[in-house]
Design an enzyme around this catalytic site. Structure first.
Site, PDB file in Angstrom:
ATOM      1  N   VAL A 278       0.837  -1.205   0.000  1.00 23.79           N
ATOM      2  CA  VAL A 278       0.000   0.000   0.000  1.00 23.79           C
ATOM      3  C   VAL A 278       0.869   1.250   0.000  1.00 23.79           C
ATOM      4  O   VAL A 278       0.593   2.230  -0.690  1.00 23.79           O
ATOM      5  CB  VAL A 278      -0.928  -0.014   1.231  1.00 23.79           C
ATOM      6  CG1 VAL A 278      -1.739   1.274   1.300  1.00 23.79           C
ATOM      7  CG2 VAL A 278      -1.857  -1.208   1.178  1.00 23.79           C
ATOM      8  N   ILE A 281       2.735   1.798  -3.594  1.00 29.29           N
ATOM      9  CA  ILE A 281       1.951   2.060  -4.805  1.00 29.29           C
ATOM     10  C   ILE A 281       1.108   3.310  -4.605  1.00 29.29           C
ATOM     11  O   ILE A 281       0.216   3.326  -3.748  1.00 29.29           O
ATOM     12  CB  ILE A 281       1.028   0.859  -5.126  1.00 29.29           C
ATOM     13  CG1 ILE A 281       1.878  -0.392  -5.341  1.00 29.29           C
ATOM     14  CG2 ILE A 281       0.168   1.148  -6.339  1.00 29.29           C
ATOM     15  CD1 ILE A 281       1.069  -1.667  -5.411  1.00 29.29           C
ATOM     16  N   GLU A 283      -1.722   4.650  -5.245  1.00 30.22           N
ATOM     17  CA  GLU A 283      -2.983   4.317  -5.915  1.00 30.22           C
ATOM     18  C   GLU A 283      -3.840   5.547  -6.187  1.00 30.22           C
ATOM     19  O   GLU A 283      -4.724   5.508  -7.041  1.00 30.22           O
ATOM     20  CB  GLU A 283      -3.776   3.299  -5.082  1.00 30.22           C
ATOM     21  CG  GLU A 283      -4.255   3.796  -3.721  1.00 30.22           C
ATOM     22  CD  GLU A 283      -3.228   3.629  -2.638  1.00 30.22           C
ATOM     23  OE1 GLU A 283      -3.543   3.911  -1.486  1.00 30.22           O
ATOM     24  OE2 GLU A 283      -2.096   3.210  -2.956  1.00 30.22           O
ATOM     25  N   ASP A 325      -3.415  33.350 -36.639  1.00 21.93           N
ATOM     26  CA  ASP A 325      -4.042  34.313 -37.518  1.00 21.93           C
ATOM     27  C   ASP A 325      -3.657  35.712 -37.041  1.00 21.93           C
ATOM     28  O   ASP A 325      -3.185  35.886 -35.916  1.00 21.93           O
ATOM     29  CB  ASP A 325      -5.563  34.121 -37.472  1.00 21.93           C
ATOM     30  CG  ASP A 325      -6.278  34.917 -38.544  1.00 21.93           C
ATOM     31  OD1 ASP A 325      -5.602  35.399 -39.470  1.00 21.93           O
ATOM     32  OD2 ASP A 325      -7.507  35.072 -38.443  1.00 21.93           O
TER      33      ASP A 325
END
Length: 861
Positions: A278, A281, A283, A325
Site C-alpha cells: 500500500v 503504490i 494508488e 491568424d
C-alpha cells in the site's frame, strides 16, 4: 405532423411564429416554460454515494480487508480497528478528490455556452442556445452550427453538412419547399437539424423542435451510456502505475522472504508486506492528476481560455510552434474605416465629398453586408459592422436602405471567387453590389465611376489602383474594393461588366501586449508563425511591429508552390488558402514540431483538427472551428494562448513534482523495511505504522504540490519532448538518491536512539524515533520538489500556501494521534523524552540539508 411535409403556413400557425418579427419575449418565455431548455441530456453524473463506493473497488483495499480479517482471526482487535480506520480515511480522501475533480469538470463545461442569432420582437438578438424554443426564427450563415431542428423559410445558396446524422460526407443542398410524407431524413432538403453545420450560404429558418425532441436528441437517447476513453496522459499514468506495481511486488516478496529467514512471525511479515504494498503504490495518483488538470483548466478559463480536452494540457506544455491568424488575435479586431480612395481623390471618412462616387460606395457598403446595428451595437463580422458604422456616420439612413432595396440573392464569399455579391431590387431595377480584395474585384470591372460618369477602366488605370492598394496596405491598412452594376432585368452573370466605385482602408492596430508576449515565446523556444488572408504588405507591416519577423520576408500564397518543405523557415504568410495551412501543419509535424494552430472559419477546420492543439476563436470563430478545436479563446487574444502554454507547462511540472515526491517517499519506506528485514536489526516498523506514514505524507502534501503556481522561469526553458516519459532517467536517479538519504537518516536516528542513551538499549524508543523521523523527513522533503531553474527560498514550492497548510495539518494529525491513548496503543507509540525529539528533529533536518546539497551538486554537473 412532421414539419418537413407540413405547409409553412400551417407550421407558423401551430407555433404562433412570425417570420418577419419572430416571437415576442413574453411568448418565448412561455414556450421555454412549456418545452424546457434546448439541451441534450447527457449521461447522468455519478451520485456521491457511487463515487464513495468506487473508492473501495481496488485490489489494494481488498488486501487490506484480508489483513483486517486475519487480525480479527488472531484477536488483534486494535490492529483490525486501525486498518479499518485507514481504509475508511483513504476512501474519504479519494472521494473528496474525485468528487471535486468531477464538479470542476462540470463547472468547466458550463463555461462553453453557445449563442444563437434569432429574431425576437422584430430585432436580431443573440441568445444562449438553451433558450431557443419552437417558433423562434433562426438566422444562420456559413460556419454556424445548427442549434435546433428548423424548417427553412428563406435561403441563399444553402448547403449543410449532415454527416453527424446521416453519415453522408458530401454537403446537402438545402432550399425552401415542401416534401412528401415518408421522405427519408437524408433527403429532407427543406429542413436543418440540430448538431449539423451550415457549410455554404445563409438562411432564415423556423425552429420546429428543441432538446431531446430533435433528431439528434433521439439519437442521444441511444448513446447516453457511451463511455469516454482515457486521455493519453491518463493512459501514460496508468501504464506507469502498472509498471510500478510489478516492481513493488518483487521488492515486497524479497522483503517477506528476508523476514521469514530472520524468523519474524509470519503474520507480522504478512501484514508488513501488505502495508508495504500500500505504501509503495501511489494508488491515488490518477485522481490527484485529474484534480490537478481540472483545477488548471479552470484557472485557464478565468484567463479566457476554455480547454475542451484533458489531453490538450499535456501537448500545451510541449508546444514548439504557434501558427496564428492576424486579425483579432494579434490585433485589436476593432476595425474602423480610416481612409477612402475615390476616383476623385483620397479622403478621410468624416470628410467625404458630395457626389455620385461617394454615394455609390456607401450604398455598396450597406447593401453588400450581412451585419446589423441593434441599438448601436454591431452584430456580425467586425469588418462589416465597421462598414455600417462608416455609412451611418456619413449620414446614410441604413433602415431606409433596407426598406427601399429588397435583397433577392446573395453569393457569399468563397475560396473560388473571393468576393461577396448581393442582388437587390429597387422598383424595376436590379442592383448588383460587389466587395472584395482589389486583385479579385478588378478583373471583373470594365468601367470606373469618374466625374459623375462611367469611364472605361483601362489596364493602366488598374495598375495605378493596384499600386495605391499596395501603398495603403504597406501603411498597415486592410483594404477592400467595391464595384456595382444596375440592370433592368435579372441575370445569373453577376460578375460581368462591373463598375469600379472605390477602395476603403481599415485600421486594426496590434494589441498592446502582443509584442512582449511574442518575445516571451521566443525566450521559451517557441516559434511564432503568422498566417493571414490579408495583403502581403499589411502582413509585413504588422509582423515587423510585433517582432515576428525582422527580415521583411513574406511568402505570398500564390508563390508558395507545391513543396511545403521550402516554407518551414518562413515566419509570415499572406493570402494563404486553407489547404496551404493544412500542408504547413503537416510539414511542421513531419519535422517533429508540436504545432498549435489558431482559426476562426469553416475552412480552418482541417488545419485545426490536424494540429496538435487546435485553437478556435470564441468571439469571431464559427461553431465549426470551435467544434473541432481543442481550445477556445473567449477573448480571441494571442496573449491568452501564451498564458495557456505557460499554464500547461506548470501543470505538467506539478504532476511530475508530486510523482517524484510520492515515489521517493514510498521507496524510502521500502528501503527502511528491506534493510531491517535483510540485516535483522532489532527494531522494526509495524504494518499500521507504515499505513499511517503513507496516509500522512502521501495525501495532503502531494495534493498541495499539484497546486503549485509555477515560476516565471518555466517560460525560459525549451519545450518538453512529448515522446519522453513522465519520469525520465535523470529523475529516476534523483528518486533513488532522495529515498536513500531519507532511509539513511531514519535508520541513523533509530541507531542513535537505541544505543546512545543511558541504560540498556531501548528497541521501542528506537522504533518510535524511526517512525517520527520518517514522517517529518518526508514532509520536509516536499520542499525539495523544485524544478531545475527554481530557487529554494524564493521558488514557487516554498511560497506555496497550500503546501505549508498541508504540512501543518499532517504534522498536527501525527502529534494528535500520540495524545489519544487508543490510537497511540494501536500505533505502538510510547512516551518519548525530549532527547528523542531532538534526535528526530536533527536527523529530519539533516535529510533536508543533504538532499539540498545533492541537488546543488546535480545542478552544477
Amino acid at each position: 405532423m412532421e414539419p418537413y411535409f407540413t405547409s409553412l403556413g400551417q407550421l407558423e400557425k401551430d407555433l404562433a411564429a412570425d417570420p418577419s418579427r419572430g416571437l415576442s419575449p413574453e411568448e418565448a418565455a412561455r414556450q421555454l416554460q412549456e418545452y424546457g431548455p434546448n439541451a441534450i441530456e447527457s449521461k447522468r453524473h455519478r451520485s456521491p454515494w457511487i463515487i464513495l463506493l468506487h473508492q473501495f473497488k481496488s485490489a489494494v483495499v481488498y488486501l487490506l480487508l484480508v489483513a483486517a480479517g486475519m487480525s480479527l482471526f488472531f484477536r488483534e482487535w486494535l490492529d483490525a480497528i486501525a486498518i479499518g480506520v485507514v481504509i475508511l480515511l483513504n476512501a474519504v480522501v479519494g472521494f473528496v478528490m474525485e468528487f471535486q475533480a468531477e464538479r470542476s469538470m462540470e463547472a468547466l463545461q458550463r463555461l462553453t455556452q453557445q449563442m444563437a442569432k434569432v429574431l425576437r420582437g422584430g430585432s436580431l438578438q443573440e441568445v444562449p442556445s438553451e433558450e431557443l424554443v419552437p417558433g423562434d426564427i433562426l438566422i444562420m450563415e456559413a460556419g454556424d452550427m445548427v442549434l435546433a431542428d428548423a424548417r427553412i423559410v428563406e435561403s441563399t445558396d444553402l448547403q449543410a453538412d449532415e454527416s453527424a446524422l446521416t453519415g453522408e460526407s458530401v454537403p446537402v443542398e438545402k432550399s425552401v419547399g415542401e416534401l412528401e410524407e415518408g421522405t427519408l431524413l437524408a433527403e429532407r432538403t427543406n429542413m436543418l437539424y440540430k448538431g449539423t453545420f451550415v457549410r455554404k450560404g445563409n438562411t432564415k429558418a423556423l425552429c420546429t423542435a428543441t432538446g431531446m425532441q430533435t433528431e439528434l436528441g433521439q439519437i442521444a437517447t441511444m448513446v447516453a451510456g457511451a463511455v469516454k476513453s482515457a486521455t493519453p496522459l491518463e493512459k501514460k499514468l496508468e501504464s506507469f502505475s502498472k509498471r510500478l506495481i510489478g516492481i513493488t511486488v518483487v521488492i515486497v516478496l524479497l522483503i517477506f522472504l528476508a523476514g521469514l529467514l530472520n524468523k519474524v512471525p509470519v503474520l507480522e511479515m504478512l501484514k508488513t508486506s501488505i502495508a508495504l504494498a500500500v505504501a509503495a503504490i501511489p494508488e491515488g495518483l490518477p485522481i490527484v492528476a485529474t484534480l490537478c488538470l481540472a483545477r488548471g483548466m479552470l484557472q485557464m478559463a478565468r484567463h479566457q481560455v476554455i480547454v475542451k480536452k484533458l489531453s490538450a494540457v499535456e501537448a500545451l506544455g510541449a508546444t514548439t510552434v504557434i501558427c496564428t491568424d492576424k486579425t483579432g488575435t494579434l490585433t485589436e479586431n476593432q476595425m474602423s474605416v480610416t481612409a477612402v480612395a475615390l476616383p476623385e481623390g483620397d479622403y478621410k471618412p468624416d470628410a467625404l465629398p458630395e457626389g455620385d462616387a461617394s454615394a455609390v460606395l456607401l450604398r455598396i457598403a450597406v447593401l453588400c453586408n450581412n451585419a446589423s446595428l441593434n441599438e448601436g451595437k454591431g452584430i456580425g463580422d467586425p469588418l462589416e459592422v465597421s462598414l455600417l458604422e462608416f455609412a451611418r456616420d456619413a449620414g446614410v439612413d441604413i433602415a431606409r436602405f433596407g426598406s427601399e432595396y429588397q435583397r433577392e440573392k446573395e453569393l457569399p464569399f468563397n475560396s473560388d471567387t473571393k468576393v461577396m455579391v448581393t442582388v437587390h431590387r429597387k422598383e424595376n431595377d436590379y442592383v448588383i453590389s460587389v466587395k472584395g480584395a482589389a486583385e479579385n474585384v478588378f478583373p471583373h470591372c470594365r468601367r470606373i465611376l469618374e466625374d459623375g460618369a462611367e469611364q472605361p477602366f483601362s489596364d493602366e488605370a488598374r495598375e495605378v489602383w493596384l499600386r495605391k492598394t499596395d501603398e495603403m496596405a504597406a501603411s498597415g491598412l486592410k483594404t477592400l474594393a467595391y464595384a456595382t452594376r444596375t440592370l433592368t432585368h435579372d441575370t445569373d452573370k453577376y460578375l460581368e461588366d462591373l463598375v469600379f466605385a472605390g477602395i476603403t482602408g481599415f485600421l486594426d492596430p496590434p494589441r498592446k501586449d502582443v509584442r512582449q508576449v511574442i518575445q516571451e515565446c521566443h525566450t521559451a523556444g517557441i516559434r511564432v508563425i503568422m498566417l493571414t488572408g490579408d495583403h502581403p504588405a499589411t502582413a509585413e507591416n504588422i509582423a515587423r511591429q510585433l517582432g515576428i519577423s525582422d527580415d521583411g520576408k513574406v511568402l505570398n500564397g500564390r508563390d508558395m508552390g507545391q513543396d511545403p518543405a521550402k516554407w518551414l523557415d518562413t515566419a509570415v504568410f499572406a493570402r494563404v488558402s486553407p489547404k496551404q495551412k493544412l500542408d504547413l501543419v503537416k510539414a511542421l509535424q513531419e519535422r517533429h514540431e508540436i504545432v498549435a494552430m489558431t482559426g476562426d472559419g469553416v475552412n480552418d477546420a482541417p488545419a485545426l483538427k490536424k494540429a496538435d492543439i487546435g485553437i478556435a476563436m470564441g468571439i469571431r470563430g464559427t461553431q465549426v472551428s470551435q467544434e473541432v478545436a481543442d481550445m477556445v479563446l473567449k477573448d480571441d487574444a494571442f496573449s491568452s494562448i501564451v498564458h495557456a502554454v505557460k499554464q500547461g507547462r506548470v501543470i505538467f511540472e506539478n504532476i511530475r513534482r508530486f510523482i517524484v515526491f510520492l515515489l521517493s517517499c514510498n521507496l524510502s519506506e521500502l528501503l527502511v523495511i528491506g534493510l531491517i528485514a535483510t540485516f535483522n536489526f532489532p527494531f522494526q516498523l509495524f504494518a499500521l505504522q507504515i499505513l499511517f506514514i503513507n496516509l500522512i505524507t502521501d495525501v495532503f502534501p502531494a495534493m498541495a504540490l499539484g497546486f503549485t503556481r509555477g515560476d516565471p522561469s518555466v517560460m525560459q526553458d525549451p519545450p518538453k519532448d512529448p515522446r519522453q516519459p513522465i519520469i525520465d532517467r535523470k529523475r529516476w536517479v534523483e528518486i533513488w538518491v532522495y529515498a536513500a538519504v531519507i532511509c539513511g537518516c531514519s535508520l541513523g536516528a533509530g541507531f542513535v536512539a537505541e544505543h546512545f542513551r543511558p541504560g540498556e538499549p531501548d528497541v521501542a524508543a528506537a522504533n518510535n524515533v524511526i517512525f517520527f523521523t520518517l514522517i517529518i523527513a518526508q514532509l520536509l522533503h516536499s520542499l525539495n520538489m523544485t524544478a531545475d531553474r527554481e530557487r529554494f527560498f524564493t521558488g514557487p514550492v516554498f511560497r506555496n500556501p497550500y503546501l505549508w497548510g498541508a504540512l501543518a495539518l499532517s504534522l498536527g494529525v501525527t502529534l494528535l494521534c500520540k495524545t489519544i491513548p487508543p490510537v497511540a496503543e494501536a500505533l505502538r507509540l510510547v512516551a518519548m523524552p525530549w532527547r528523542d525529539w531532538q534526535i528526530v528533529a536533527g536527523f529530519s533536518l539533516s535529510s533536508l540539508l543533504l538532499i539540498r546539497l545533492v541537488t546543488l551538486l546535480f545542478a552544477k554537473r
